[in-house]
Design a protein around this motif. Structure first.
Motif, short mmCIF file in Angstrom:
data_model
loop_
_atom_site.label_atom_id
_atom_site.label_comp_id
_atom_site.label_asym_id
_atom_site.label_seq_id
_atom_site.Cartn_x
_atom_site.Cartn_y
_atom_site.Cartn_z
N LYS A 21 -0.62 -1.99 4.55
CA LYS A 21 -1.06 -1.64 2.98
C LYS A 21 -2.01 -2.62 2.51
CE LYS A 21 0.82 1.28 1.29
NZ LYS A 21 0.78 2.74 1.27
N SER A 48 -3.65 4.93 9.51
CA SER A 48 -3.02 3.99 10.02
C SER A 48 -1.76 4.38 10.92
CB SER A 48 -2.60 2.90 8.98
OG SER A 48 -3.82 2.45 8.33
N ILE A 94 -6.62 2.26 13.27
CA ILE A 94 -6.81 3.19 12.25
C ILE A 94 -7.82 4.42 12.71
CG2 ILE A 94 -7.83 3.46 9.83
CD1 ILE A 94 -7.27 0.63 9.29
N GLU A 147 -0.40 6.60 -0.37
CA GLU A 147 -1.72 6.52 0.15
C GLU A 147 -2.71 5.69 -0.98
OE1 GLU A 147 -4.44 10.27 -1.26
OE2 GLU A 147 -2.80 10.92 0.39
N PHE A 149 -6.65 6.30 2.33
CA PHE A 149 -6.11 5.75 3.24
C PHE A 149 -4.73 5.89 3.41
CE2 PHE A 149 -9.90 3.14 2.42
CZ PHE A 149 -10.57 2.76 3.67
N THR A 152 -3.69 -3.33 14.90
CA THR A 152 -4.60 -2.64 13.82
C THR A 152 -4.98 -1.35 14.57
OG1 THR A 152 -4.88 -4.56 12.34
CG2 THR A 152 -5.95 -2.40 12.16
N GLN A 175 -4.20 -4.22 4.27
CA GLN A 175 -5.34 -3.83 5.20
C GLN A 175 -6.09 -2.70 4.60
OE1 GLN A 175 -4.05 -3.63 9.04
NE2 GLN A 175 -4.13 -6.06 9.46
N GLN A 176 -5.35 -1.61 4.11
CA GLN A 176 -5.75 -0.34 3.55
C GLN A 176 -6.48 -1.00 2.14
OE1 GLN A 176 -2.39 1.98 3.54
NE2 GLN A 176 -2.91 3.01 5.32
N GLN A 177 -5.76 -1.49 1.45
CA GLN A 177 -6.45 -2.16 0.25
C GLN A 177 -7.71 -2.94 0.32
OE1 GLN A 177 -2.97 -4.12 -1.40
NE2 GLN A 177 -2.19 -2.34 -2.50
N THR A 179 -0.80 6.08 5.56
CA THR A 179 -0.05 5.70 6.98
C THR A 179 0.77 6.90 7.31
OG1 THR A 179 0.41 3.52 6.16
CG2 THR A 179 1.94 4.34 7.61
#
Length: 472
Positions: free
Chosen positions: A242, A120, A105, A461, A306, A103, A244-246, A308
């Motif tokens: 995705k 990310s 970020i 995003e 967030f 991970t 992890q971003q949420q 990628t």
């Protein structure tokens, strides 16, 4: 006893006695202030004692790093699977293995706290890895192309920083290295984070057992949720990113809505949890973290995104990905050049300029190009304007770009016109009071280049304000 005796005997004149009482009060207050200072300093030392610090200066040549172009803050956050210390419970047999980081970020905080973007980098991203110096002084040879997460395994945080700076040309100010223990501590300090599952999951590998729908998760369950790969979604690393971003968006929304960053007591509790088992560079101590957290207290969750990095298939291996060009370079350039939202243009009439945040705009498309009005509306929103409507213009407006304003919106129109090439604000009798209309014609080129560079939207995003069940 002596002081009480003298006061009771009333042996001193009244003014002297009053001075004495005031003096004792002052001394008492001074003692309290000293005690508070000592407690605060003790807390600071405690937090700093929780943190492990790496000396990046001994591993990275400062002269070879990208130049800092603005006052934005870029913090690289890395999650590691280290089994050292309390993390041994997740695999004691791996205790002596070099930790990996799946991970990565890059947290970009715009100047002035205008917005925060978590970028990310997929662990399977194929990039050039530079030559890196380890903590023990040994050197890791450069690789023309390799998976980005191999930079951490072979050279630690310093090598990952060099790698990301090399492909993005973005100067990284600090880094945070989080292990399993520190992650759980932060989630628990927040009181748990809400997530939403499209279907039930019962994964033996991660021991994640949740029914479909909303859940408030913490501790081991939260860790299993963000680490899970094969029990949820399609099993890909991109799908896990995705999720992890949420999760992070939901956590940020809770921290802001609960007033955690604006409440010193809550912020200190969060810092105490966050600094446990945490590794950072030497400059990012507890005091610097507290300053960053306090500076973000006015930010709304709608300003947290967030993303990628723009990616595509890697030609030599369909199980790997590569940066999509030129989209990736354009995106990195926008991050590098991010400035504070520009001030409204100066007025020649002697009146006070109206800031973008006070300008209500309706954007209408008369260009003949589908979607152009929405793209321009997104750019205006990023610069602080309040876009209240996006639509198509009637044929009566022709193909020329125009800035029109209703009653009482002349100064607001001047602010917008300062960013629109060759546009002069014009009054319209049927316009909405206090509202500016931007009619985008076929002659449209782009918003004028100001001190602010608009960071473009990236497909897929996530915002902290998103409904957590939207993508479930």
């Amino acid at each position: 006893m002596y002081v009480d005796y003298v006061d009771d005997a009333d042996l001193e004149p009244a003014p002297r006695r009053g001075w004495r009482i005031a003096g004792w009060v002052s001394i008492g207050l001074s003692v309290v202030m000293v005690m508070v200072s000592l407690v605060a300093y003790g807390t600071y030392l405690k937090f700093n004692g929780n943190i492990n610090h790496d000396d990046l200066n001994s591993q990275i040549n400062a002269a070879s790093r990208p130049k800092k172009l603005n006052s934005a803050l870029n913090v690289l956050m890395m999650g590691t699977d280290s089994r050292a210390g309390k993390n041994a419970k997740y695999g004691a047999g791996m205790k002596n293995d070099p930790p990996r980081s799946d991970t990565m970020i890059l947290l970009h905080l715009s100047p002035g706290g205008g917005q925060a973007i978590g970028i990310s980098f997929p662990r399977d991203l194929m990039v050039p890895i530079p030559s890196c110096k380890r903590k023990d002084g040994s050197v890791v040879p450069a690789q023309s192309v390799a998976m980005i997460n191999s930079s951490f395994t072979s050279g630690g945080a310093a090598c990952t920083i060099k790698t990301i700076e090399g492909i993005s040309n973005i100067r990284i100010d600090h880094f945070l290295q989080v292990d399993f223990t520190s992650f759980k501590s932060v989630v628990d300090a927040l009181g748990g984070v809400e997530v939403c599952l499209p279907k039930a999951v019962h994964d033996k590998a991660s021991k994640l057992n949740l029914s479909a729908g909303r859940h408030l998760i913490k501790g081991e369950t939260a860790l299993a949720f963000v680490r899970n790969r094969h029990g949820l979604g399609d099993g890909s690393d991109l799908q896990r990113i995705k999720r992890q971003q949420q999760f992070l968006g939901s956590a940020a929304k809770k921290a802001l809505s609960a007033g955690t960053l604006s409440d010193p007591a809550k912020l200190l509790r969060l810092l105490n949890a966050a600094t446990k088992s945490l590794t950072t560079d030497q400059g990012f101590d507890a005091g610097a973290m507290y300053k960053v957290g306090s500076g973000l207290q006015g930010m709304t969750s709608g300003k947290i995104r967030f993303i990628t990095v723009p990616w595509g298939a890697y030609a030599l291996d369909h199980n790997r990905v590569a940066l999509a060009q030129p989209a990736a370079d354009d995106f990195f350039a926008a991050i590098r050049n991010d400035k504070t939202v520009p001030a409204a243009p100066k007025q020649t009439t002697g009146t006070t300029a109206v800031p973008a945040s006070q300008v209500k705009v309706r954007v209408y498309n008369a260009s003949g190009t589908p979607g152009k009005a929405q793209r321009i509306a997104d750019q205006l929103t990023a610069q602080g304007f309040k876009v209240i409507k996006v639509g198509n213009a009637s044929a009566t407006y022709g193909k020329t770009t125009q800035v029109l304003f209703g009653q009482g919106a002349d100064q607001q129109a001047a602010t917008l016109a300062g960013l629109v090439p060759n546009a002069k604000p014009l009054s319209r009798s049927d316009g909405a009071a206090g509202v500016v209309d931007l009619v985008v014609g076929a002659d449209w080129t782009a918003l004028k280049s100001k001190k602010a560079t608009v960071i473009p939207k990236v497909q897929g995003e996530i915002k902290a304000t998103d409904n957590i069940c939207k993508a479930a």
